[in-house]
Design a protein around this motif. Sequence first.
Motif, PDB file in Angstrom:
ATOM      1  N   MET A   1       0.841  -1.196   0.000  1.00 54.26           N
ATOM      2  CA  MET A   1       0.000   0.000   0.000  1.00 54.26           C
ATOM      3  C   MET A   1       0.878   1.248   0.000  1.00 54.26           C
ATOM      4  N   ARG A   2       0.247   2.385  -0.236  1.00 53.44           N
ATOM      5  CA  ARG A   2       0.958   3.654  -0.219  1.00 53.44           C
ATOM      6  C   ARG A   2       0.570   4.462   1.009  1.00 53.44           C
ATOM      7  N   GLU A  15       4.905   6.963  -0.297  1.00 53.94           N
ATOM      8  CA  GLU A  15       5.801   5.838  -0.488  1.00 53.94           C
ATOM      9  C   GLU A  15       5.058   4.512  -0.315  1.00 53.94           C
ATOM     10  N   THR A  16       5.658   3.466  -0.824  1.00 58.79           N
ATOM     11  CA  THR A  16       5.108   2.123  -0.651  1.00 58.79           C
ATOM     12  C   THR A  16       5.595   1.542   0.671  1.00 58.79           C
ATOM     13  N   ASP A  19       1.586  -3.705   3.735  1.00 57.52           N
ATOM     14  CA  ASP A  19       0.157  -3.688   4.038  1.00 57.52           C
ATOM     15  C   ASP A  19      -0.067  -4.051   5.500  1.00 57.52           C
ATOM     16  N   GLU A 126      -3.579   4.407   2.345  1.00 57.01           N
ATOM     17  CA  GLU A 126      -4.646   3.615   1.734  1.00 57.01           C
ATOM     18  C   GLU A 126      -5.332   2.655   2.700  1.00 57.01           C
ATOM     19  N   ASP A 328      -2.007  11.020  -4.456  1.00 54.24           N
ATOM     20  CA  ASP A 328      -0.760  11.218  -5.201  1.00 54.24           C
ATOM     21  C   ASP A 328      -0.210  12.635  -5.048  1.00 54.24           C
TER      22      ASP A 328
END
Length: 349
Positions: A1-2, A15-16, A19, A126, A328
């Motif tokens: 997730m971001r 950033e990633t 999860d 997210e 974003d």
Amino acid sequence: MRATIIHATRDVRLETVPDPTILRPTDAVVRVTASCVCGSDLWPYRGVNEVTEARPIGHEFVGIVEEVGADVRTVRPGQFVIAPFRYSCGECAHCRYGVHTSCVRGGQGWGGLDGDGEPTPACQGEVVRVPYADGTLVATPEVPDVDQLPSMLALSDVMGTGWHCAVSAGVREGETVVVVGDGAVGLSAVLAASRLGAGRVVAMSRHEPRQAVAREFGATDVVAERGDEGAERILELTDGVGADRVLECVGTGDSMSQAFASARPGGTVGFVGVPHGVEVPIGTMFRHNVRLTGGVAPVRAYIPQLRDEVLAGTIDPGKVFDLTLPLDEVAEAYAAMDERRAIKVMLRP
């Protein structure tokens, strides 16, 4: 997730990250429908609060429950939920007393470690793992319409915080209330004071878009002056008496001084601004019997009532959101609030 990570002054990045998953039977995993940038997020963003290492940021969100632990009873997958800006167990003595922000098991903010040392992601992302889901999350009867989403999101912090300021100060019907601060919390305090029956609500604001929202929320007067001139204008409006209640919604030394300068003898200052460089004027308090009350808002205690008022159409606090951006563009969201191009920015994943 971001998720949004703050690295340094004015350096936020999407950033990633891993999860989140259920770690304990009291957890829930919630997919974020909307989050936002808070005025208190600007303290580290501006470098007032030092950022010593990269960390997640954000503490306001609403979303849909995706998964719950085996012991969770009050929310279920598929429900829309409002999350207060701190999580709490709902069962300890402090939670039962309505001070969820002092929960002995929780009481922590997002983006740090929970009581067992496990990380909790911040909310500008997210998906969020919610500790003590039963004591933290508040569900709605149905998934709200998209038009109601901003107001539901406002309940996660700013509306509950403005409400706490007004309730703590003891706003009563017919009184004169001055609100210091025209950010989302200050505007919510205007709405709260009006809803609680104040006869006169004075918004201290120098920005026309914010003045317009304040009037829509029930402000009867707007004062643009600050310092001694601002205090003099309040005295003029109150026939030399001062305000019965003053709601301080900024957290700086200047805003607290403004609040006390605007209060009548025997009046009350409610404060919810996160204190930075604040000195309480104990001499003024003693000489004029001015009380100071408030603190970090236990918004979890207020969400059920405020949720029902939103659903009934009695209040519409979501009007504090004047800009919506995709996740974003979180860096632009921070810049817009930092530069006062926006009152409050909603982020949609």
